[in-house]
Design an enzyme around this catalytic site. Structure first.
Site, mmCIF file in Angstrom:
data_model
loop_
_atom_site.group_PDB
_atom_site.id
_atom_site.type_symbol
_atom_site.label_atom_id
_atom_site.label_comp_id
_atom_site.label_asym_id
_atom_site.label_seq_id
_atom_site.Cartn_x
_atom_site.Cartn_y
_atom_site.Cartn_z
ATOM 1 N N LYS A 80 0.857 -1.193 0.000
ATOM 2 C CA LYS A 80 0.000 0.000 0.000
ATOM 3 C C LYS A 80 0.887 1.234 0.000
ATOM 4 C CE LYS A 80 -4.053 2.019 0.396
ATOM 5 N NZ LYS A 80 -3.650 2.799 -0.812
ATOM 6 N N LYS A 116 5.264 1.790 -2.873
ATOM 7 C CA LYS A 116 5.321 3.183 -3.333
ATOM 8 C C LYS A 116 5.624 3.178 -4.809
ATOM 9 C CE LYS A 116 5.079 7.284 -1.320
ATOM 10 N NZ LYS A 116 4.400 7.534 -0.048
ATOM 11 N N ASN A 231 -1.496 19.483 -0.567
ATOM 12 C CA ASN A 231 -2.742 18.997 0.031
ATOM 13 C C ASN A 231 -2.628 18.807 1.549
ATOM 14 O OD1 ASN A 231 -5.416 17.740 0.048
ATOM 15 N ND2 ASN A 231 -4.298 15.864 0.451
ATOM 16 N N SER A 363 -7.436 5.705 3.439
ATOM 17 C CA SER A 363 -7.335 4.838 2.260
ATOM 18 C C SER A 363 -7.817 3.424 2.601
ATOM 19 C CB SER A 363 -5.874 4.743 1.792
ATOM 20 O OG SER A 363 -5.541 5.822 0.959
#
Ligand code: GLU
Length: 436
Positions: A80, A116, A231, A363
């Site tokens: 992830k 990643k 963000n 997520s």
């Protein structure tokens, strides 16, 4: 490593960012009973894919970009982690970032390994259409490497919900199936979760609040400077201002804006959307001032928030830091040598592997929603996020007290303990020799 190796990411030497990231492990191994098997496995990424992404540019020419995806460790579940678009992306950096994802997911007990990805490019020089072609090309390059049970990408530096939407669409067009759980951080209309966009910044604020509570500090009495206004930095600053923290400075890749009376974060953000950071301060004649980009790091504030890129604080500028507390929202913003210097000066670091987990936690919620088809309201997402962060952060703060170690060491200990336990559960030398 030679400049050429660095550019194409093919060096066989142990490269710098990864070596720096891994160097922290020795300290952890000295404190935990980690088997040799697990140490060996954590010394190398599970797998690394490098691929070319040919993109037709708007002027008709072809450009071939380099892309990477790394699965560092998949012992606790599918890989992830985000995908970044940046000129400095290379195999070394992506591997280090996937290593941190492994620690991070385990530290807050998510059923994931660490992954990643990235593309070496300058997204600021690409048109919207070129960006879409690049995003879709990335998925074509990585197709067999990702999937809801293999590896689930998400946004990272310079990638957002729109990019994730293009990627999901490309994946599902190839698969000829609707598999929203292949990627997280998507637009809500394509199966994204409520609250995902704000999650990294707001989660970091929750960790800071826990620290403040424990030290009996009131937000209204704390001044904050934020390096990085993407963000995560923006949502952190906005939420921190709303809770009463005095956000006196924010910076981007060009400059720092500063106002001793506290910035109006929303107004600064509006200005940034129109082109550049300008100081704005609510109801004051003096709106503040513009400083050099790196001045943000040396301001005399209570909390310095690092929300830009890795290695923002390194050996050469660590002496400039005046803040007694650093909150790491970016991944790896303090080098290991600088970290040791901060510790000598008793500067508290609330580490990335704990502070920025809000993003990957939501997520995870998005992935659950995609797989069950049961979509949650925004309130449920924020309630579950707060609960998860509180539960896991409390364990880590307690571990740091019990073991008399800093918060980074405690977070690594928690993550490594969970990963190596899962490795040993699959069979270890000790098991085969009958020593346990
Ligand atoms: N890129 C983010 C991180 O570094 C989010 C990863 C995710 O949501 O999978 O934590």
């Amino acid at each position: 490593m030679s400049a050429e190796d660095k550019a194409n990411g093919t060096s066989t030497e142990v490269p710098a960012v990864l070596a720096d990231a891994q160097s922290r492990l020795e300290n952890i191994y000295q404190r935990l009973d980690v088997s040799d098997d697990a140490r060996q496995r954590l010394a190398h990424p599970h797998r690394l894919l490098q691929f070319s992404i040919p993109v037709r540019m708007d002027d008709g020419s072809l450009r071939v970009f380099q892309g990477w995806r790394v699965h560092y460790d998949i012992t606790r579940g599918p890989a992830k982690g985000g995908i970044r678009f940046h000129p400095d992306v290379n195999a070394d950096e992506v591997t280090a970032l996937s290593f941190w994802m492994s620690i991070k997911c385990a530290a807050v007990d998510l059923p994931y390994g660490g992954g990643k990805g990235g593309v070496q490019c300058n997204p600021k020089e690409l048109s919207r259409m070129e960006l879409e072609r690049l995003s879709r090309g990335y998925i074509r390059g990585v197709y067999e490497f990702v999937g809801p049970d293999i590896d689930i990408p998400a946004p990272d530096v310079n990638t957002d919900a729109t990019v994730m939407g293009w990627m999901e669409d490309e994946h599902n067009s190839i698969a000829r199936r609707q598999l929203p759980g292949v990627i997280t951080g998507k637009p809500v209309g394509l199966g994204g979760s409520q609250g995902r966009v704000e999650a990294t910044g707001e989660g970091a604020l929750q960790v800071l609040n826990i620290w403040a509570d424990k030290h009996k500090k009131k937000p209204k009495k704390l001044t904050v400077a934020v390096q990085g206004f993407g963000n995560a930095g923006y949502h952190f600053a906005r939420a921190a201002e709303a809770q009463g923290y005095q956000v006196v400075a924010v910076s981007d890749s060009r400059c720092t804006v500063y106002s001793a009376d506290g910035l109006d974060v929303e107004a600064v953000h509006e200005g940034k959307k129109k082109g550049s950071l300008k100081p704005h301060c609510k109801g004051k004649k003096d709106q503040g001032k513009i400083l050099e980009r790196d001045d943000v790091l040396a301001l005399d504030v209570d909390i310095l928030v690092l929300a830009a890129l890795e290695n923002a604080i390194h050996e050469d500028n660590v002496a400039d830091v005046k803040a007694p507390v650093i909150l790491e929202i970016a991944n790896g913003p303090v080098s290991s040598k600088a970290d040791a210097k901060l510790e000598e000066r008793n500067i508290t670091v609330i580490p990335d592997v704990l502070a920025n987990t809000g993003g990957v936690i939501v997520s995870y919620f998005e992935w659950i929603q995609n797989r069950t088809g049961d979509y949650w309201a925004a309130d449920k997402v924020s309630e579950r996020l707060e609960q998860r962060i509180r539960e896991q952060a409390e364990l880590i703060f307690q571990l740091s007290i019990d073991e008399k170690v800093n918060l980074r060491t405690a977070t690594y200990m928690q993550g490594i303990r969970r990963i190596t336990e899962a490795m040993d559960n699959r069979g270890s030398q000790r098991y085969f020799t009958g020593d346990q």
